[in-house]
Design a protein around this motif. Structure first.
Motif, PDB file in Angstrom:
ATOM      1  N   ASP B  56      61.974  26.251  75.105  1.00  0.00           N
ATOM      2  CA  ASP B  56      61.153  26.360  76.316  1.00  0.00           C
ATOM      3  C   ASP B  56      61.985  26.581  77.579  1.00  0.00           C
ATOM      4  OD1 ASP B  56      58.804  26.352  75.108  1.00  0.00           O
ATOM      5  OD2 ASP B  56      58.322  24.247  75.463  1.00  0.00           O
ATOM      6  N   ILE B  57      62.730  27.675  77.589  1.00  0.00           N
ATOM      7  CA  ILE B  57      63.501  28.001  78.793  1.00  0.00           C
ATOM      8  C   ILE B  57      62.576  28.477  79.897  1.00  0.00           C
ATOM      9  CG2 ILE B  57      65.061  29.753  79.702  1.00  0.00           C
ATOM     10  CD1 ILE B  57      66.797  29.394  77.346  1.00  0.00           C
ATOM     11  N   VAL B  58      61.594  29.307  79.518  1.00  0.00           N
ATOM     12  CA  VAL B  58      60.711  29.893  80.527  1.00  0.00           C
ATOM     13  C   VAL B  58      59.616  28.895  80.863  1.00  0.00           C
ATOM     14  CG1 VAL B  58      59.235  31.824  81.051  1.00  0.00           C
ATOM     15  CG2 VAL B  58      61.159  32.128  79.533  1.00  0.00           C
ATOM     16  N   GLU B  59      59.591  28.468  82.129  1.00  0.00           N
ATOM     17  CA  GLU B  59      58.560  27.510  82.512  1.00  0.00           C
ATOM     18  C   GLU B  59      57.579  28.099  83.511  1.00  0.00           C
ATOM     19  OE1 GLU B  59      60.508  24.017  83.668  1.00  0.00           O
ATOM     20  OE2 GLU B  59      60.580  23.213  81.629  1.00  0.00           O
ATOM     21  N   ASN B  60      58.096  28.661  84.616  1.00  0.00           N
ATOM     22  CA  ASN B  60      57.139  29.250  85.551  1.00  0.00           C
ATOM     23  C   ASN B  60      57.386  30.747  85.662  1.00  0.00           C
ATOM     24  OD1 ASN B  60      59.535  28.765  86.763  1.00  0.00           O
ATOM     25  ND2 ASN B  60      58.680  28.407  88.780  1.00  0.00           N
ATOM     26  N   LEU B  61      56.301  31.485  85.463  1.00  0.00           N
ATOM     27  CA  LEU B  61      56.421  32.939  85.441  1.00  0.00           C
ATOM     28  C   LEU B  61      56.568  33.517  86.842  1.00  0.00           C
ATOM     29  CD1 LEU B  61      53.784  33.871  82.751  1.00  0.00           C
ATOM     30  CD2 LEU B  61      56.232  33.972  82.568  1.00  0.00           C
ATOM     31  N   THR B  62      56.072  32.800  87.859  1.00  0.00           N
ATOM     32  CA  THR B  62      56.110  33.355  89.219  1.00  0.00           C
ATOM     33  C   THR B  62      57.542  33.567  89.688  1.00  0.00           C
ATOM     34  OG1 THR B  62      55.656  31.075  89.820  1.00  0.00           O
ATOM     35  CG2 THR B  62      53.890  32.665  90.120  1.00  0.00           C
TER      36      THR B  62
END
Lengths: 181, 134, 86
Positions: B56-62
């Motif tokens: 889970d490296i990617v947490e916030n796409l913004t």
């Protein structure tokens, strides 16, 4: 030179396999094999840049997107808006003709039936269609069972054909625009 | 969905090598085959592996979209500098007469930013698809 | 049956056209020769593909990068739930 001819014949065979296979997951695996062979052909024709791009996009990213899309299509969500003592969709009794028809239909396309009860929260049928990706909506009107589904769903035609044998079941198509807003 | 232990440990071994290879392809784009687009795609596949080992490296796409936007603006700006040094748009900003070593600065910088842009874009596409699929 | 015959004849036509174009191929190699001689000296790149897409034709690659940006924003817009957008 022999390697190139061998790879080209293999490429044609794999491409034909991809077109004629019925199983979706195997098709995705063969698609990634296709782009692997394609990238090695690019390499032999002296285009290593293209080979690198093809091997990453074609055999890793596109199959993943395909697999996610296919696994999402597996479920067939049905919303049940019948009264509690109505056994149209019940598994046990003999009277559950709706369940019999729908399970037969789901077995034909290898889908999973997901039956949920309709939650009455001041929401119209269109709202339910919009928020949750619902395939079928079951309700009762004038003594007849209504199965409402999207008209853009291709397999709904097959369901309408199968329901012709049952006189108390009506299959109604709802246009996609009505369900969206 | 449950992933097997063998797959997980193999992916843990594979992940640093794949990301290293992606960075190598980006940085060496002017010498060896490859470049920004290919290296960015390889980096995106390395992030794809982390979904298998549940990191889970990617947490916030913004944040990712913001990085991509600024990388794109930087590419346009680097391309636009040549208007002042050479007098024409979208070419190398180091003068024609200078040596090859200095000209390579432009290539490396542009490859780097294109790589970041492509990697973040593909990671965003993959993560939105995975979120939708659940 | 008629449809299959039409498709087969179209495929045959494409094959014949391909063969014709391959036979009387007459490539103008002046651009390739120019790049082969001057590409390394003018751009400083051993890889001539990089030399083309980052120096001679940078305008094209910038719009290629822009297309990816538009794609990503479109996918994110479509994947958002309706309640977030409204």
């Amino acid at each position: 030179m022999n390697t190139i001819i061998f790879l080209q014949t293999l490429l044609i065979i794999v491409a034909l396999t991809v077109t004629f296979l019925k199983d979706n997951f195997r098709m995705v695996i063969f698609f990634s094999v296709f782009s692997l062979i394609c990238s090695s052909l690019y390499f032999f024709y002296m285009a290593p840049d293209l080979a690198l791009a093809e091997v990453t996009i074609g055999s890793a990213i596109v199959p993943l997107i395909f697999i996610i899309a296919i696994s999402k299509q597996r479920g067939f969500v049905i919303i049940n808006d019948l009264e509690k003592d109505d056994d149209f969709l019940s598994k046990e009794s003999e009277k559950g003709i709706g369940y019999k028809l729908l399970s037969e239909f789901a077995e034909l396309y290898k889908l999973n039936l997901v039956i949920e009860d309709y939650e009455d929260e001041d929401d119209t049928i269109f709202g339910v269609f919009r928020v949750r990706n619902v395939d079928l909506f079951v309700s009762k009107k004038h003594g007849k069972y209504l199965l409402e589904g999207k008209s853009t769903n291709i397999i709904m035609n097959k369901l309408a054909q199968m329901a012709k044998d049952y006189p108390e079941i009506d299959v109604v198509f709802v246009a996609e625009e009505e369900t969206d807003d | 969905m449950k992933t097997s232990e063998i797959l997980k440990s193999m992916c843990k071994v594979l992940f640093p090598f794949v990301s290293m290879f992606g960075l190598y392809v980006i940085i060496n784009g002017h010498i060896s085959p490859g470049g920004g687009f290919q290296g960015g795609a390889i980096l995106a596949t390395a992030i794809l592996i982390t979904y298998i080992i549940e990191l889970d490296i990617v947490e916030n796409l913004t944040l990712l979209i913001r990085i991509e936007k600024y990388a794109f603006l930087t590419i346009i700006l680097i391309g636009g500098i040549s208007l002042f040094t050479r007098g024409e748009f979208f070419t190398n900003f180091i003068p024609i007469g200078s040596s090859i070593v200095y000209k390579r600065i432009f290539l490396i910088a542009l490859n780097f930013f294109i790589g970041i842009k492509v990697a973040t874009g593909l990671i965003t596409i993959i993560s939105t698809f995975i979120e939708e699929g659940e | 049956m008629i449809r299959k015959v039409v498709i087969l004849s179209m495929l045959l036509l494409i094959l014949i056209l391909f063969m014709l174009t391959i036979e009387d191929i007459n490539i103008n190699t002046s651009a390739r020769d120019y790049l082969f001689e001057n590409g390394f000296r003018e751009t400083g790149s051993n890889n001539l593909v990089t030399a083309i897409y980052l120096d001679y034709r940078l305008y094209d690659s910038i719009y290629e990068a822009g297309i990816l940006l538009v794609t990503v924003s479109g996918i994110i817009f479509m994947s958002k739930k309706d309640d977030d957008v409204l």
